[in-house]
Write an enzyme that holds these catalytic residues in place. Structure first.
Site: not given
Length: 460
Positions: A136, A382-384, A402
């Site tokens: 992100h 994982f902020c993805a 997240c």
């Protein structure tokens, strides 16, 4: 040297010496309690979130701390010393990254801060191209620009082809920027950075490299990769204190309004007759470093850069590949484990591996690793989010967080587990992790767990 070439041959085991002793990290002697009783040495296997600080970095900072002073503003000895240290840190980082002579090195708070700074410096009408696979930090800063989000590729060549097609189709042909990761924070896979940069430049676009996960594991050379900017974080490079770097071409940065307005960024401020003020901003890196800078943070990054360089990248890479093989071979022996990958098992990678376990909620599994084995890993998206959803085969529109989802232990979740490691990780930690995975799958958890504030925790 290509990002890929270091990994094409099997590592020589003779150079896989135990860097947990040669390049030690803080916390290696910390013990943690187990819910089942007793204590165990903590196995820190969450390097992709924040790597432990190198002992050398900590020692360097401790030695400097009594001499700390405000930089660029003082005539006193400590201020002059701190100013020299701060600017020398800038030169050390430039050398670490192989920067061009006219590149700027700007100290920021993090990779996220660095990429947001660059987003503020985009020229008018700039188009941005970014793969949905990005963290992100590199996916989201471009909200004020015209952004094209590219679908997740399944091979490195497909990534290059996808970008070439998108750039060829763009209109008008004004300024453009491609943002790409060097190594995925989810799969650890290396991206074809040089090839993507060549494709971008062939179509008149510039490239910023998110090296947050690459720089701690592999040499990053701006000129060799032919990228225009690179961003990374100190806390992933074995350096504490909330610091980061944006390094690269100066023209867009000099033309942009300062990221923050204030002292340090301004060269000259005068009052006008109408009561207002006129400001002349610096054209150097100081233009985007307003306020009192994080001197200790910058120094810690420079110390880490020196430590990694002096340890030798060939040795570091070989050692890490040794650990990666131990983990992947061990997980392959557990049929219930599915390792997540975009490019396949043979893709070159750094020490970041994400997986799911059949029949387990990922948050439950990670909680058991911690509470019953003293092993710290990460679970979540994982902020993805778009990438993990793609890898899990879920609807891209599905909601998620997240952290851990609301699913209770044993329930299916849109979630995965990530183990990550690097310099300072001993064999014992990865071996204990593999053994713990096998025991949890075959024997189940020894404790009861519950969901509390969105996290799976041991029931008391």
């Amino acid at each position: 040297m290509s990002v890929f070439s270091v990994f094409t041959a099997a590592a020589d085991r003779s150079v896989c010496r135990d860097l947990s002793e040669a390049l030690p990290v803080l916390g290696r002697d910390v013990t943690v309690p187990l819910v089942t009783g007793g204590e165990v040495a903590y196995a820190a296997l969450d390097y992709a979130a924040s790597a432990p600080a190198l002992q050398r970095v900590w020692d360097d900072v401790a030695a400097y701390a009594p001499y700390y002073g405000s930089v660029h503003r003082g005539a006193g000895y400590l201020s002059q010393l701190s100013t020299d240290l701060f600017e020398n840190a800038r030169r050390t980082v430039a050398a670490f990254l192989g920067c061009r002579t006219d590149d700027q090195v700007i100290f920021t708070r993090s990779t996220t801060d660095s990429l947001n700074l660059l987003a503020r410096a985009l020229p008018a009408g700039c188009q941005v191209f970014v793969f949905e696979t990005e963290h992100h930090a590199s996916l989201l800063p471009w909200q004020d620009a015209e952004v094209t989000y590219l679908d997740a590729p399944r091979t490195p060549q497909q990534a290059v082809t996808t970008l070439e097609r998108a750039l060829a189709d763009r209109t008008p042909h004004g300024p453009a920027l491609v943002c790409v990761t060097g190594a995925s924070n989810v799969t650890g896979e290396l991206w074809p950075v040089r090839e993507l940069a060549a494709a971008a430049h062939a179509h008149g676009a510039r490239v910023v490299l998110d090296a947050a996960q690459l720089a701690p594991h592999h040499p990053v050379d701006v000129r060799d990769l032919d990228v225009d900017w690179v961003a990374f974080s100190g806390h992933k490079l074995y350096a504490p204190f909330g610091s980061g770097v944006l390094a690269g071409r100066a023209d867009w940065l000099r033309a942009a309004e300062p990221y923050l307005a204030g002292g340090g960024a301004s060269r000259k401020v005068t009052r006008r007759q109408d009561g207002g003020v006129d400001v002349e901003w610096h054209e150097s890196a100081a233009r985007h470093e307003a306020g009192s800078p994080n001197v200790i943070g910058a120094y810690s990054i420079a110390s880490a850069c020196k430590a990694l360089t002096e340890a030798g990248w060939d040795t570091l890479v070989a050692r890490e590949q040794h650990l990666i093989r131990r983990v992947r071979v061990g997980l392959a022996e557990v049929p219930e484990v599915k390792i997540l990958s975009l490019f396949g098992d043979d893709a070159p990678r750094v020490g970041v591996i994400s997986f799911v376990v059949e029949g387990w909620n990922s948050s439950h599994f990670a909680a058991a690793l911690s509470a019953e084995y003293g092993i710290g890993v990460r679970d979540g998206l994982f902020c993805a989010h778009p990438l993990v959803r793609t890898l899990l085969g879920s609807d891209p529109q599905t909601q998620g967080e997240c952290g851990a989802p609301e699913a209770a232990p044993g329930e299916k979740s849109l979630n995965a587990i990530r183990v990550s490691f690097g310099a300072g990780t001993p064999d014992e930690h990865v071996d204990r992790f593999v053994t713990a995975v096998r025991e949890l799958v075959t024997e189940g958890a020894k404790w009861t767990y519950r969901t509390e504030d969105g996290r799976c925790v041991p029931a008391v």
